[in-house]
Design a protein around this motif. Structure first.
Motif, PDB file in Angstrom:
ATOM      1  N   ARG A  19      -5.310  -4.865   7.845  1.00 15.48           N
ATOM      2  CA  ARG A  19      -4.501  -5.946   7.282  1.00 15.48           C
ATOM      3  C   ARG A  19      -4.940  -6.321   5.872  1.00 15.48           C
ATOM      4  O   ARG A  19      -4.133  -6.821   5.077  1.00 15.48           O
ATOM      5  N   ASN A  20      -6.194  -6.080   5.556  1.00 13.46           N
ATOM      6  CA  ASN A  20      -6.705  -6.416   4.228  1.00 13.46           C
ATOM      7  C   ASN A  20      -6.802  -5.217   3.298  1.00 13.46           C
ATOM      8  O   ASN A  20      -7.273  -5.347   2.165  1.00 13.46           O
ATOM      9  N   ALA A  21      -6.367  -4.044   3.765  1.00 12.26           N
ATOM     10  CA  ALA A  21      -6.430  -2.832   2.943  1.00 12.26           C
ATOM     11  C   ALA A  21      -5.536  -2.977   1.717  1.00 12.26           C
ATOM     12  O   ALA A  21      -4.442  -3.548   1.787  1.00 12.26           O
ATOM     13  N   THR A  22      -5.999  -2.409   0.594  1.00 12.24           N
ATOM     14  CA  THR A  22      -5.230  -2.500  -0.651  1.00 12.24           C
ATOM     15  C   THR A  22      -4.830  -1.146  -1.213  1.00 12.24           C
ATOM     16  O   THR A  22      -3.854  -1.066  -1.965  1.00 12.24           O
ATOM     17  N   SER A  23      -5.553  -0.081  -0.864  1.00 16.82           N
ATOM     18  CA  SER A  23      -5.244   1.206  -1.496  1.00 16.82           C
ATOM     19  C   SER A  23      -5.180   2.384  -0.526  1.00 16.82           C
ATOM     20  O   SER A  23      -4.240   3.185  -0.584  1.00 16.82           O
ATOM     21  N   SER A  24      -6.156   2.530   0.373  1.00 16.99           N
ATOM     22  CA  SER A  24      -6.197   3.738   1.202  1.00 16.99           C
ATOM     23  C   SER A  24      -6.815   3.475   2.565  1.00 16.99           C
ATOM     24  O   SER A  24      -7.672   2.603   2.722  1.00 16.99           O
ATOM     25  N   ILE A  25      -6.365   4.259   3.541  1.00 19.61           N
ATOM     26  CA  ILE A  25      -6.960   4.267   4.882  1.00 19.61           C
ATOM     27  C   ILE A  25      -7.006   5.720   5.338  1.00 19.61           C
ATOM     28  O   ILE A  25      -5.975   6.389   5.401  1.00 19.61           O
ATOM     29  N   ASP A  26      -8.198   6.221   5.644  1.00 19.03           N
ATOM     30  CA  ASP A  26      -8.383   7.585   6.145  1.00 19.03           C
ATOM     31  C   ASP A  26      -9.021   7.521   7.522  1.00 19.03           C
ATOM     32  O   ASP A  26     -10.008   6.788   7.732  1.00 19.03           O
ATOM     33  N   MET A  27      -8.504   8.318   8.474  1.00 19.70           N
ATOM     34  CA  MET A  27      -9.018   8.286   9.835  1.00 19.70           C
ATOM     35  C   MET A  27      -9.063   9.681  10.444  1.00 19.70           C
ATOM     36  O   MET A  27      -8.213  10.513  10.143  1.00 19.70           O
ATOM     37  N   LYS A  70       1.450   1.137   9.805  1.00 21.57           N
ATOM     38  CA  LYS A  70       2.779   1.226   9.205  1.00 21.57           C
ATOM     39  C   LYS A  70       3.031   0.032   8.278  1.00 21.57           C
ATOM     40  O   LYS A  70       3.587   0.188   7.183  1.00 21.57           O
ATOM     41  N   GLN A  71       2.636  -1.157   8.702  1.00 24.13           N
ATOM     42  CA  GLN A  71       2.807  -2.334   7.849  1.00 24.13           C
ATOM     43  C   GLN A  71       1.978  -2.207   6.569  1.00 24.13           C
ATOM     44  O   GLN A  71       2.423  -2.610   5.485  1.00 24.13           O
ATOM     45  N   ALA A  72       0.780  -1.655   6.692  1.00 25.50           N
ATOM     46  CA  ALA A  72      -0.037  -1.423   5.493  1.00 25.50           C
ATOM     47  C   ALA A  72       0.655  -0.424   4.576  1.00 25.50           C
ATOM     48  O   ALA A  72       0.687  -0.605   3.346  1.00 25.50           O
ATOM     49  N   ALA A  73       1.222   0.632   5.154  1.00 29.74           N
ATOM     50  CA  ALA A  73       1.949   1.626   4.359  1.00 29.74           C
ATOM     51  C   ALA A  73       3.155   0.995   3.676  1.00 29.74           C
ATOM     52  O   ALA A  73       3.497   1.343   2.543  1.00 29.74           O
ATOM     53  N   ASP A  74       3.812   0.065   4.357  1.00 30.23           N
ATOM     54  CA  ASP A  74       4.940  -0.649   3.742  1.00 30.23           C
ATOM     55  C   ASP A  74       4.503  -1.405   2.492  1.00 30.23           C
ATOM     56  O   ASP A  74       5.295  -1.593   1.561  1.00 30.23           O
ATOM     57  N   ARG A  75       3.242  -1.822   2.464  1.00 29.54           N
ATOM     58  CA  ARG A  75       2.702  -2.548   1.297  1.00 29.54           C
ATOM     59  C   ARG A  75       2.273  -1.600   0.190  1.00 29.54           C
ATOM     60  O   ARG A  75       1.847  -2.048  -0.871  1.00 29.54           O
ATOM     61  N   GLY A  76       2.290  -0.293   0.469  1.00 25.07           N
ATOM     62  CA  GLY A  76       1.894   0.680  -0.541  1.00 25.07           C
ATOM     63  C   GLY A  76       0.554   1.333  -0.291  1.00 25.07           C
ATOM     64  O   GLY A  76       0.115   2.167  -1.091  1.00 25.07           O
TER      65      GLY A  76
END
Length: 485
Positions: free
Chosen positions: A63-71, A90-96
């Motif tokens: 929820r606090n991610a701003t640029s990238s998430i790798d898993m 998906k919601q994070a991706a919607d934010r860019g």
């Protein structure tokens, strides 16, 4: 992996092994990986103290991610927590936010609900070492495995969660209800650690190597999803799960709202990574690199705590345990009891080695099949899944490897060695603070037969492990499949 899935996987492995054969242990030269170099990094480490917080931390980070998430995960279940975390991504991706997910293929079939998310401009999903069979279920997988065992035997076992290259979670948990105490059927007693600091860079580099390798395939090349589906199957699955388990989502939201700043410990950390060459020669890259990294500590340790869900020797030998006991190290081994093990195969072999380990002088603790973990929301069957090594209450291993033959020779693994007495003592407390409630103490009687102790209870019968297993265990041992476990 849920209990039902694991039993199914065991059935498939049984079919495959009957129609094929277990791979032999590879020949390993004496100077194998002698040139392996290690580096130490500064980090802050926070042992996540409860199962529900381990999931809440992940959601909060997303929820606090701003640029990238790798898993990277071995399994990602289509249940309440698995779907909720995907919805958060998906919601994070919607934010860019750029989201990348790498999954092993053993439990991925024709999962359109998952493949739909790959259609998002900011989400990419890749599958490791994919099977050819996708729509025929486990039977199709079994025959696929039997005909292509050399290629398909290698699986991706890493568990990696990196947000913004700032926060990273490592440990034994995959993604699903049962890894965080929310399954009504069966849960795992497991462990996660949150890291920040310089240690994230080498793990990010390792992820890039895997992501760019020939061994991962975009999910859209494996599973067809109609363009413009608008995530219909994923949305329906999540809505159904939400309607079915509203209390679980409420508990998770409450856990998230109560999160506080992690009380992290400054530590020095040494990472160890596997090699993708393992897919060609099945040699124990990670195991050898790890042992070379801590070789001096192994030879000088006065105490050692080894925790693994699956006790199986490599090529018939417990070399590391023998190395420790030959130096008069006080060794405590924590593992599943026969009754608590989620694998149908492991107890068949462990039954043969229990007495051997006790004769070596190992202090053996077996997880009770009726153990109650207070941090689990549902108290169902529980299985031990922690993977760690602690030497002299100073040096601690955290990672994905079980240090069994499959982890050594077939799976891609990684881990870290944390240099910190304070952190080591936290891990010991996490595992052993409720020793009498969670474990059987196992010893030998005068006849050199195993005896199980817990409080006032003493028994020479393997606790809650029925005699019906004698027949199936005999069959499993006749298959000579230790190298596959």
């Amino acid at each position: 992996m849920t209990l039902s899935k694991f039993k199914t996987a065991c059935t498939v492995m049984l079919i495959a092994l009957v129609t094929g054969c277990a791979q032999p242990f590879p020949e390993v030269e004496e100077n194998f990986e002698a040139s392996w170099k290690t580096n130490e990094y500064q980090a802050e480490a926070y042992l996540i103290p409860t199962a529900d917080e381990a999931f809440a931390r992940r959601v909060a980070l997303v929820r606090n991610a701003t640029s990238s998430i790798d898993m990277t995960y071995f399994s990602w279940d289509k249940n309440t927590l698995g779907l909720m975390l995907l919805d958060e991504l998906k919601q994070a991706a919607d934010r860019g936010v750029q989201v990348r997910i790498t999954l092993d293929d053993l439990l991925v079939f024709n999962e359109k609900w998952l493949a739909e998310l790959n259609e998002h401009d900011n989400i990419q999903i890749r599958i490791f070492n994919p099977f050819n069979s996708r729509k025929m279920g486990w039977i199709g997988r079994a025959f696929d495995f039997a005909g292509n065992q050399k290629k398909l035997d290698n699986r991706l076992h890493e568990k990696y969660f990196n947000v913004d290259h700032y926060s990273m979670i490592l440990g034994g948990r995959n993604i699903g209800d049962e890894y965080f105490g929310f399954s009504k059927d069966a849960n795992f007693f497991d462990m996660d650690t949150l890291f920040t600091g310089d240690i994230i860079k080498p793990f990010a580099n390792n992820y890039e190597s895997l992501w760019a390798s020939e061994y991962v395939t975009p999910i859209n090349e494996l599973i067809y999803v109609k363009k413009g589906s608008d995530y219909r199957q994923f949305g329906n699955a999540y809505a159904k799960s939400t309607k079915k388990n509203p209390e679980v989502l409420a508990v998770i939201e409450r856990s998230i709202s109560r999160l506080q700043q992690p009380n992290a410990i400054p530590v020095e950390v040494t990472p160890v990574f596997d090699s993708l060459h393992k897919l060609h020669d099945n040699k124990p890259y990670f195991r050898t690199r790890a042992e070379r990294t801590i070789s001096e500590h192994l030879d000088s340790a006065k105490t050692a705590v080894i925790s693994t869900p699956y006790i199986v020797p490599s090529d018939g030998e417990f070399r590391t345990i023998d190395r420790l006991t030959s130096n008069n190290t006080d060794v405590t081994l924590i593992t599943n009891s026969s009754a608590s093990n989620d694998s149908g195969f492991i107890p068949a072999y462990y039954e043969e080695h229990r007495t051997e380990l006790l004769k070596k002088g190992v202090n053996l603790l077996e997880y009770k099949d009726d153990a109650i973990n207070e941090d689990h929301y549902y108290h169902a069957d529980t299985y031990y899944h922690n993977k760690t090594v602690i030497l002299d209450s100073k040096l601690t291993y955290i990672g994905s490897s079980n240090f069994d033959p499959r982890s050594d020779n077939l799976n891609i693994e990684f881990g870290v060695f944390v240099h910190s007495p304070k952190f080591a003592k936290q891990i010991e407390h996490y595992l052993l603070s409720k020793k009498s409630e969670l474990y059987w103490q196992v010893g030998l009687n005068k006849e050199m037969k195993p005896v199980w102790f817990s409080g006032d209870t003493v028994t020479t019968k393997n606790p809650n492990y029925s005699s019906i297993h004698k027949a199936t265990n005999w069959i499993f041992r006749k298959m000579n499949s230790e190298s596959e476990l």
